[in-house]
Structures are given as structure tokens and as C-alpha cells.
Scaffold this motif. Structure first.
Motif, PDB file in Angstrom:
ATOM      1  N   LEU A  86      -0.631 -11.084  -2.124  1.00 58.24           N
ATOM      2  CA  LEU A  86      -1.295 -11.893  -3.159  1.00 58.24           C
ATOM      3  C   LEU A  86      -0.582 -11.767  -4.497  1.00 58.24           C
ATOM      4  CD1 LEU A  86      -5.062 -11.185  -2.337  1.00 58.24           C
ATOM      5  CD2 LEU A  86      -3.719 -13.217  -1.781  1.00 58.24           C
ATOM      6  N   THR A  87      -0.048 -10.585  -4.787  1.00 56.31           N
ATOM      7  CA  THR A  87       0.729 -10.409  -6.017  1.00 56.31           C
ATOM      8  C   THR A  87       1.963 -11.301  -5.993  1.00 56.31           C
ATOM      9  OG1 THR A  87      -0.012  -8.103  -6.061  1.00 56.31           O
ATOM     10  CG2 THR A  87       1.812  -8.700  -7.518  1.00 56.31           C
ATOM     11  N   ALA A  88       2.609 -11.394  -4.825  1.00 57.21           N
ATOM     12  CA  ALA A  88       3.774 -12.271  -4.681  1.00 57.21           C
ATOM     13  C   ALA A  88       3.396 -13.733  -4.866  1.00 57.21           C
ATOM     14  CB  ALA A  88       4.421 -12.060  -3.310  1.00 57.21           C
ATOM     15  N   ASP A 147      -2.718  -6.574  -5.478  1.00 57.21           N
ATOM     16  CA  ASP A 147      -2.381  -5.185  -5.785  1.00 57.21           C
ATOM     17  C   ASP A 147      -1.346  -5.214  -6.902  1.00 57.21           C
ATOM     18  OD1 ASP A 147      -1.647  -2.571  -5.896  1.00 57.21           O
ATOM     19  OD2 ASP A 147      -0.985  -2.398  -3.814  1.00 57.21           O
ATOM     20  N   TRP A 148      -1.821  -5.112  -8.149  1.00 56.51           N
ATOM     21  CA  TRP A 148      -0.922  -5.251  -9.289  1.00 56.51           C
ATOM     22  C   TRP A 148       0.093  -4.119  -9.370  1.00 56.51           C
ATOM     23  CZ3 TRP A 148      -1.142  -9.956 -10.592  1.00 56.51           C
ATOM     24  CH2 TRP A 148      -2.349 -10.654 -10.639  1.00 56.51           C
ATOM     25  N   GLY A 149      -0.185  -3.002  -8.714  1.00 52.23           N
ATOM     26  CA  GLY A 149       0.788  -1.919  -8.686  1.00 52.23           C
ATOM     27  C   GLY A 149       2.069  -2.305  -7.965  1.00 52.23           C
ATOM     28  N   MET A 150       1.977  -3.334  -7.109  1.00 51.84           N
ATOM     29  CA  MET A 150       3.155  -3.799  -6.376  1.00 51.84           C
ATOM     30  C   MET A 150       4.152  -4.530  -7.273  1.00 51.84           C
ATOM     31  SD  MET A 150       3.122  -2.983  -3.115  1.00 51.84           S
ATOM     32  CE  MET A 150       4.109  -4.221  -2.279  1.00 51.84           C
ATOM     33  N   LEU A 151       3.763  -4.783  -8.521  1.00 54.22           N
ATOM     34  CA  LEU A 151       4.704  -5.420  -9.440  1.00 54.22           C
ATOM     35  C   LEU A 151       5.932  -4.541  -9.697  1.00 54.22           C
ATOM     36  CD1 LEU A 151       2.278  -7.009 -12.072  1.00 54.22           C
ATOM     37  CD2 LEU A 151       3.744  -8.220 -10.444  1.00 54.22           C
ATOM     38  N   GLY A 181       3.529  -4.912   3.510  1.00 57.30           N
ATOM     39  CA  GLY A 181       2.676  -3.814   3.947  1.00 57.30           C
ATOM     40  C   GLY A 181       1.204  -3.961   3.668  1.00 57.30           C
ATOM     41  N   SER A 182       0.816  -4.974   2.909  1.00 57.33           N
ATOM     42  CA  SER A 182      -0.606  -5.163   2.616  1.00 57.33           C
ATOM     43  C   SER A 182      -0.854  -6.600   2.171  1.00 57.33           C
ATOM     44  CB  SER A 182      -1.083  -4.209   1.521  1.00 57.33           C
ATOM     45  OG  SER A 182      -0.499  -4.532   0.271  1.00 57.33           O
TER      46      SER A 182
END
Length: 526
Positions: free
Chosen positions: A90-92, A257-261, A84-85
Motif C-alpha cells: 500500500l505504501t508503494a 506501512d509508512w516504515g517501508m518508506l 513481504g506485506s
């Protein structure tokens, strides 16, 4: 003085020029891969910079070049959509980098040692063929497809590499043909004619000469003819984003987006990226060792750790995932690279170009770069390789040929796996030959195992047992076998039960200790 000392002593004479050539080839490839992935254009360049400077310093390979990979475009595009973003993606990538480091410490790099040489040679030849097919349209001025596309099916599935060449021939641009022809002539003639006569010019790599000649010729056509030249606004020249200062560049970087962790999809995506990038890196590393004129051995564990660290940094800075890449590696070797400093230098040049050289590089024609890549493609797929693999027999030639066909029509990873499966099949077939011998005298038969027996020998074992007639005695001799697996003993167990109804007496010799089941405890001698 060791080989490494000799190479280190000479590298300053060769690596800067080789790095410049790799840089010129890498610019359109990095931009094209970002475009195909649906990511910001800057992301491809960031990957090239990090892959060159950081991974170049950490890697154990002296010739391998790292950067964004064509084989990841579909995976990246799908991951960005699913998460979705771009920040979530990038977090992945950071997660993938951590997993790659773990792969390295777990020594999973040894998997590359199990890829047959025939498959590696097929991979190199296939990449060479794809390069030629994909670059011919660019050499003819048909620049509709992005430079980094390596898929056989292109332009939304409406055409393929062959039809693209046909359309390029029908609509060939005279300026592109002149520029590509001049670059090709300079490239082929430099080593054979100019450098052979002038010793000092041998330090200048032929690919660099070809690009310079093509660029200067197009500028001359622009100045002297008015409109008979390759234009940037028509997509025929390198197009590089220009930022002007480090601050402007820094402001354009995307952040994870570290919240995606908290989202489990990040971890599944990270695992997919880690697995694919690691496999492509290991395959490219094997190819690099084949291409390296000094045949230096590289630790795959160190390479995985280096790539993992690179992907953590790339994800943090907003770039695409990186792997070791064959096209830029082969360009590096062909341009005369001696050590890793050519890779590092190409990364430094990418950084400088993003900051200051965008307008300068906008004069380089894609047709000139295409001429370089066509020659490199031909060098990767010489006729001698096909003849050599043919002479080695079907066991080598068929996996070699299957790898080529599969990569040309699918992608690097899929094609290599197909070739590897065929190679394993022939290995199993060769291993099953002469695994056992059945001899007879009067009413006595002996089945002797000549080597270790596994599931691949089941068919031969059953065929041999079926030859034993009723009313005879069969001795199964396992003296020469150190090990028999479960499948082999299952076949023997079944035959032992059937033999009771055929009046066949079965005796087992030297099978004790080679399995933990009943045959080891009964009817055994020795």
C-alpha cells in the motif's frame, strides 16, 4: 445552447440507470481482481468506490470508468510477495500516485496521441473477443474461474479459454442456460420491441432489464422448483462481503506501512505501478474517446493527475491501484451514460452495497451478468470494424490484427505494445517510400532528396548509391530536405570515400546547414 449544456440538462434521465448497470457489473469484477491479486476482497471494492466517486469527479472524461484493473493482477501479486506485506505494498501504491501526479504535470500524457487508431480499434476488438470467450462458461454455469479473469491460459495453466468453453458445453447447467438465455432475450428485445413502442421506457437501459429479468427468473425457479436454480453456495451468484455499519467497515481497512518508506523496493515498485497504471489509463482514455457518442476531447494530463490522486487515497485506505478500465467504460457507454455522474453514482452504489446491500446482491446470478458482458463484447468487436480495417490496406489491418491476437493471448499492455511496434514499422516503411529519386543523363547522375532523410531511409539511400556506375559524376541535391540526420550523412560520407577509388566525382547541392559535420563545409553549392 452548447453541446455540454444539452448533455448536462439530460444527464439525470440517463446517468442513474447507467451507473446502476456499471455497478452490477463492477461488483464481481472488483472482487475477482482482488482474489486474483492475492489481496483482501475488500481492497477491490475500495478501489471501485474511490475510482467511481473521487476519480469520477476529478477526471476530465465524461464516460470513462476507473477501478481496479485486470492487467495489474500479476504485478500486484508479485509486489505483495516481494515487499513481504500488504501494508508495504500500500505504501508503494501511494508512491505510485505521487509519481502519476508528476507525470501529469510533466505532460507525459501526450504519449497517448502517438498510438495509431488501428491499434486502438484492435485493442477494443480484442477486449470484446476476450469478454465473449471468458463469459461463455459463466453463461453455461461453469463458474470455476473468477469473474475478472481475462487470461487465455487459466486454472493453473491446465486449460485455456477454448478448452474451458468446451468443458462448459459438456457440463452445461440447465438453470444457468435458462437464466442467461432469458437475460439475453430481454437485453436484445428491450430496445427493439418494448422501448420502441413505449416512449417512457426508453430511459431504462437494456442491460439493467437483462440483469433484473435473470435475477427474478432465478428466484422464481428457487421458489417453484426446489433445487432447479442457481445457488450461491455453489458459486453461481454474486458474493459480496457484508459489514453492516461504517464503523465495521472502517475497522476492516488495511493501512500503509509508512516504515517501508526506508526500503528502496517500495520506490521501484511504486515506479513500476505508476508506469503501468499510467499506460493502461492513457490507452483506456483513447478507447473511451472512441466509444463516447459525443466524441468529447479529454486532457490526458488531467486524467493522470486524477488517477494519481485516486491512487494516493486508495493506498491510504487499503485498496488496489486503479486505472481507467475499458470493460466498465464500454458498459457505461452501452448503458446510455451521458456524463461523469454515472461513474460517480456507480461508486456511491458500491459504497452503499458494501454497507447495506450485501444480502440483496447475493441474489444476482453470474449467468445474467455474463449475458450482458457477452453482448458488450460483440459490440466492441463487430464485423464492420474488421471489414473497415481490411479496406484501409495492410498498413492499417496488420497492426489491428496483431494487436487483437497479442492481447487475446497475452494481456492488454503487452498486446498493445506489440501492435504499436508493428504500426511504427509500417509508418517507417511508408515514410521511406519515395524519399529520394535517382535520375541520369549520359555520365551525370542526380540523387534528389524529396523530403527529410533519417535512419529509416538508410537502406534506400545505400541502394540508390550502389546504382551509380564508375567513372561518372553524382550530384546529391538536398534542396527539398530541411533535415538529414547523422545516419544519412554517415552513408554519404562512406560513399564519398569509396567514390575516390571508382573515379566517381561527387558534388553536394544545398546541404550546408543541415548537419554540423564536414559535408556541410565541403563540396557544397548554394
Amino acid at each position: 445552447m452548447t453541446l455540454e449544456d444539452n448533455v448536462a440538462k439530460d444527464h439525470f434521465r440517463f446517468d442513474a440507470a447507467a451507473g446502476l448497470v456499471v455497478f452490477l457489473v463492477a461488483v464481481p469484477l472488483c472482487l475477482g481482481i482482488a482474489l486474483a491479486s492475492g489481496a483482501p476482497l475488500l481492497s477491490g471494492l475500495i478501489s471501485g468506490i474511490v475510482g467511481g466517486i473521487l476519480v469520477g469527479l476529478l477526471s476530465g472524461s465524461e464516460v470513462s470508468v476507473s477501478g481496479p484493473a485486470v492487467g495489474l493482477t500479476a504485478i500486484v501479486a508479485g509486489a505483495i510477495h516481494n515487499l513481504g506485506s500488504y501494508g508495504g505494498f500500500l505504501t508503494a501504491v501511494v508512491v505510485a500516485g505521487c509519481l502519476q501526479i508528476a507525470f501529469g504535470f510533466l505532460r507525459l500524457g501526450v504519449l497517448a496521441d502517438y498510438v495509431p487508431t488501428s491499434v486502438i480499434k484492435g485493442m477494443l476488438a480484442a477486449i470484446g473477443i476476450v469478454l465473449v470467450l471468458k463469459q461463455i462458461p459463466h453463461a453455461l454455469g461453469r463458474d470455476l474461474d473468477f469473474e475478472a479473469d481475462m487470461s487465455f491460459i487459466e486454472v493453473g495453466g491446465r486449460e485455456n479459454s477454448v478448452t474451458a468453453i468446451i468443458k462448459a458445453l459438456l457440463s452445461a447447467s440447465a438453470p444457468a442456460m435458462i437464466v442467461a438465455g432469458a437475460s439475453l432475450a430481454a437485453l436484445l428485445g428491450w430496445d427493439r420491441v418494448v422501448a420502441a413502442r413505449v416512449t417512457a421506457l426508453r430511459l431504462v437501459p437494456a442491460p439493467l432489464v437483462g440483469i433484473v429479468v435473470g435475477t427474478l427468473l432465478n428466484e422464481l425457479l428457487r421458489i417453484s422448483t426446489g433445487d432447479f436454480y442457481l445457488r450461491g453456495d455453489q458459486g453461481h451468484l454474486v458474493s459480496l462481503p457484508h459489514f453492516g455499519s461504517p464503523v465495521a467497515l472502517f475497522n476492516e481497512l488495511h493501512r500503509p506501512d509508512w516504515g517501508m518508506l526506508k526500503d528502496e523496493r517500495v520506490y521501484s515498485t511504486g515506479l513500476t505501478l505508476a508506469a503501468v497504471t499510467s499506460m493502461e489509463t492513457l490507452l483506456a482514455l483513447e478507447a473511451a474517446q472512441k466509444l463516447d457518442p459525443y466524441k468529447r476531447i479529454v486532457s490526458p494530463q488531467r486524467e493522470l493527475v486524477a488517477q494519481g490522486i485516486g491512487n494516493i487515497v486508495v493506498g491510504t485506505l487499503g485498496g488496489l491501484p486503479i486505472t481507467s478500465v475499458v470493460v466498465r467504460t464500454s458498459t457505461n457507454v452501452y448503458a446510455g451514460s451521458r456524463t461523469r455522474w454515472s461513474n460517480v453514482f456507480h461508486g456511491v452504489l458500491l459504497l452503499v452495497a458494501v454497507l447495506f446491500l450485501g444480502r440483496v446482491l447475493s441474489h444476482v446470478p453470474l449467468a445474467a451478468i455474463a449475458a450482458i458482458l457477452i453482448v458488450i463484447g460483440l459490440k466492441l468487436a463487430p464485423a464492420e470494424h474488421f471489414k473497415e480495417m481490411w479496406r484501409q490496406g495492410w498498413e492499417s489491418f496488420l497492426p489491428f490484427a496483431a494487436t487483437i491476437v497479442a492481447i487475446v493471448f497475452t494481456d492488454l499492455l503487452t498486446g498493445t505494445i506489440i501492435g504499436l511496434c508493428l504500426g511504427v514499422f509500417y509508418l517507417m516503411r511508408a515514410n521511406s517510400r519515395s524519399a529520394m529519386t535517382l535520375v541520369s543523363q549520359d555520365n551525370f547522375y542526380m540523387l534528389r532528396f524529396n523530403k527529410d532523410i533519417s535512419f529509416v531511409h538508410k537502406a534506400e539511400l545505400r541502394e540508390k548509391l550502389a546504382r551509380v556506375p564508375e567513372g561518372t559524376t553524382l550530384i546529391v541535391d538536398g534542396t527539398r530536405a530541411l533535415y538529414l540526420d547523422r545516419d544519412a550523412f554517415d552513408v554519404l560520407d562512406d560513399f564519398q570515400e569509396t567514390a575516390k577509388f571508382k573515379d566517381i566525382k561527387v558534388e553536394f547541392k544545398n546541404l550546408s546547414g543541415k548537419r554540423p559535420m564536414k559535408l556541410a563545409r565541403s563540396h557544397s553549392h548554394g
